[in-house]
Design an enzyme around this catalytic site. Structure first.
Site, short mmCIF file in Angstrom:
data_model
loop_
_atom_site.label_atom_id
_atom_site.label_comp_id
_atom_site.label_asym_id
_atom_site.label_seq_id
_atom_site.Cartn_x
_atom_site.Cartn_y
_atom_site.Cartn_z
N TYR A 55 -38.37 9.52 2.80
CA TYR A 55 -37.89 9.82 1.45
C TYR A 55 -39.01 10.45 0.61
O TYR A 55 -40.05 9.84 0.38
CB TYR A 55 -37.34 8.56 0.76
CG TYR A 55 -36.21 7.87 1.53
CD1 TYR A 55 -35.48 8.56 2.50
CD2 TYR A 55 -35.88 6.55 1.31
CE1 TYR A 55 -34.45 7.94 3.22
CE2 TYR A 55 -34.85 5.93 2.02
CZ TYR A 55 -34.15 6.63 2.97
OH TYR A 55 -33.15 6.02 3.68
N PRO A 195 -23.32 2.73 0.03
CA PRO A 195 -22.18 1.86 -0.27
C PRO A 195 -21.30 2.42 -1.39
O PRO A 195 -20.15 2.03 -1.52
CB PRO A 195 -22.85 0.54 -0.70
CG PRO A 195 -24.17 0.96 -1.23
CD PRO A 195 -24.61 2.12 -0.38
N ALA A 197 -20.76 5.65 -1.53
CA ALA A 197 -20.44 6.99 -1.03
C ALA A 197 -21.18 8.04 -1.87
O ALA A 197 -20.62 9.08 -2.23
CB ALA A 197 -18.94 7.24 -1.04
N GLN A 198 -22.43 7.72 -2.20
CA GLN A 198 -23.27 8.57 -3.05
C GLN A 198 -22.52 8.95 -4.33
O GLN A 198 -22.36 10.13 -4.66
CB GLN A 198 -23.76 9.80 -2.28
CG GLN A 198 -24.63 9.41 -1.09
CD GLN A 198 -25.38 10.54 -0.47
OE1 GLN A 198 -24.95 11.69 -0.56
NE2 GLN A 198 -26.51 10.24 0.17
N GLY A 200 -19.54 8.86 -4.92
CA GLY A 200 -18.30 9.58 -4.64
C GLY A 200 -18.53 10.97 -4.07
O GLY A 200 -17.59 11.65 -3.68
P1 NDP Z 1 -25.37 5.40 -2.78
O1 NDP Z 1 -24.01 5.25 -2.20
O2 NDP Z 1 -26.19 4.22 -3.05
O3 NDP Z 1 -25.21 6.26 -4.12
C1 NDP Z 1 -26.27 6.60 -4.95
C2 NDP Z 1 -25.71 7.34 -6.15
O4 NDP Z 1 -24.85 6.45 -6.88
C3 NDP Z 1 -26.74 7.84 -7.13
O5 NDP Z 1 -26.29 9.11 -7.56
C4 NDP Z 1 -26.68 6.84 -8.27
O6 NDP Z 1 -26.97 7.44 -9.50
C5 NDP Z 1 -25.22 6.45 -8.23
N1 NDP Z 1 -25.00 5.08 -8.75
C6 NDP Z 1 -25.73 3.96 -8.53
N2 NDP Z 1 -25.20 2.90 -9.14
C7 NDP Z 1 -24.09 3.36 -9.79
C8 NDP Z 1 -23.12 2.74 -10.62
N3 NDP Z 1 -23.17 1.44 -10.88
N4 NDP Z 1 -22.12 3.53 -11.12
C9 NDP Z 1 -22.06 4.84 -10.83
N5 NDP Z 1 -22.96 5.48 -10.06
C10 NDP Z 1 -23.97 4.74 -9.54
O7 NDP Z 1 -26.11 6.46 -1.83
P2 NDP Z 1 -27.53 6.52 -1.13
O8 NDP Z 1 -27.49 7.68 -0.21
O9 NDP Z 1 -28.63 6.47 -2.11
O10 NDP Z 1 -27.56 5.21 -0.22
C11 NDP Z 1 -28.17 4.00 -0.65
C12 NDP Z 1 -29.50 3.77 0.03
O11 NDP Z 1 -29.31 3.59 1.43
C13 NDP Z 1 -30.47 4.95 -0.04
O12 NDP Z 1 -31.02 5.11 -1.31
C14 NDP Z 1 -31.42 4.60 1.06
O13 NDP Z 1 -32.33 3.61 0.65
C15 NDP Z 1 -30.45 4.08 2.13
N6 NDP Z 1 -30.00 5.12 3.06
C16 NDP Z 1 -30.33 4.99 4.39
C17 NDP Z 1 -29.97 5.92 5.32
C18 NDP Z 1 -30.35 5.75 6.74
O14 NDP Z 1 -30.22 6.70 7.54
N7 NDP Z 1 -30.82 4.59 7.14
C19 NDP Z 1 -29.20 7.13 4.93
C20 NDP Z 1 -28.83 7.15 3.54
C21 NDP Z 1 -29.22 6.17 2.66
P3 NDP Z 1 -28.37 7.22 -10.29
O15 NDP Z 1 -29.45 7.39 -9.29
O16 NDP Z 1 -28.29 8.25 -11.33
O17 NDP Z 1 -28.35 5.83 -10.85
#
Ligand code: NDP
Length: 284
Positions: A55, A195, A197-198, A200
């Site tokens: 990252y 969790p 789905a980023q 959405g």
């Molecule tokens: P997530 O599904 O966690 O989504 C992240 C997004 O959701 C960001 O845009 C964030 O916005 C937004 N968000 C967070 N909380 C809220 C909320 N309460 N309401 C609305 N929007 C929200 O996606 P990730 O891809 O980040 O996955 C989570 C983590 O999993 C990663 O950060 C990483 O640590 C891990 N990961 C591991 C992978 C692997 O291959 N092992 C691959 C992908 C992820 P904002 O930042 O603006 O708050």
């Protein structure tokens, strides 16, 4: 309302919601906000922090390092090694570099990020060496599907694997066919990445789905909280949403105490059915 937890064995029981860090550390202008968000999460009990050498090319680990200053003992730190570093001397060097960026002497859980260059037994040897050296507490894997896990189980020492981190959200339920029940049988925690789905982006319309919104309204919670509560309603699953604002962190922490009723779960099942056959492991 009781907060959900997941048992990692050896007396380590962690809150079922942690914090992701992908895309943190990319921009200097956002660093303060990211550090503050992570610290706010720790204060609210989101003590499992997930990061990776990948990252922001180590930048996210540096953000985490700053966020956990003075709080190391309160945090369960997870990082990941690139597949091309997951063996031999390269692996030792990669882990040491992560430790430097994180500003700590040990990583609680060190994961193989995905399968690749090294045979699984070489990766297991590396993990054992790092454990003996005290650089990691335990090790696990990420993006390994059911068949990969069966292979790992045949490798000497492979069954020590402490977790599997895979993509899992309401609109991507492939792991429920075989991987998740198998991990549950082994009492091995599953870490659900993406969790939300980023937010959405991986499944458009998810946050505005009528069933999700109706449940959100019924419980007076947000769509994101419905998605997180759904993920952690599954035994042994930790969700690791990434949030870079305190508002999002607070919402996510609040989801720990939300238990969806059998009726709500049934409605979500009908709208987003579980798989009836094997599908390839979803990844990003
Ligand atoms: P997530 O599904 O966690 O989504 C992240 C997004 O959701 C960001 O845009 C964030 O916005 C937004 N968000 C967070 N909380 C809220 C909320 N309460 N309401 C609305 N929007 C929200 O996606 P990730 O891809 O980040 O996955 C989570 C983590 O999993 C990663 O950060 C990483 O640590 C891990 N990961 C591991 C992978 C692997 O291959 N092992 C691959 C992908 C992820 P904002 O930042 O603006 O708050």
């Amino acid at each position: 309302m009781s907060e959900k937890t997941v048992n990692f064995g050896n007396n380590i029981v962690l809150p079922a919601i942690g914090q992701g860090t992908w895309y943190m550390g990319e921009k200097a202008s956002q660093r303060r906000q990211e550090v503050d968000a992570l610290r706010a999460g720790i204060e609210r009990g989101l003590t499992l922090i997930d990061t990776a050498e990948m990252y922001a090319d180590g930048g996210a680990e540096k953000v985490v390092g700053e966020a956990i200053k003075g709080l190391r003992d309160e945090v369960f730190l997870v990082s990941k090694v690139y597949p091309w570093n997951a063996g031999g001397h390269k692996g030792i060097a990669a882990c040491e570099a992560s430790l430097r960026r994180l500003g700590t002497e040990y990583i609680d859980l060190y994961l193989l990020h995905w399968r690749g260059n090294y045979a699984l037994d070489e990766t297991v040897r590396l993990m054992e060496t790092l454990q003996q050296q005290g650089k990691i507490g335990r090790w696990g894997v990420s993006n390994l599907d059911f068949a990969d896990m069966q292979e790992l189980w045949q490798v000497p020492g492979g069954q020590v694997c402490a977790a599997n981190q895979v993509l899992y959200h309401l609109a991507s339920r492939g792991i429920e066919y075989d991987l998740l029940p198998w991990c549950q049988q082994q009492s091995m925690p599953v870490m659900a990445y993406c969790p939300l789905a980023q937010a959405g982006r991986l499944r458009s319309g998810l946050f505005n789905h009528p069933v999700v919104n109706a449940i959100a309204q019924e419980y007076q919670i947000t769509a994101a909280q419905v998605l997180l509560a759904w993920v952690i309603s599954h035994r042994g699953v930790v969700a690791i949403p990434k949030a870079s604002s305190i508002k999002h962190v607070e919402e996510n922490a609040g989801a720990q105490g939300i238990s969806l009723s059998a009726e709500a779960l049934k409605q979500l099942d009908a709208a987003f059915p579980a798989p009836e056959q094997k599908t390839a492991l979803d990844m990003v």
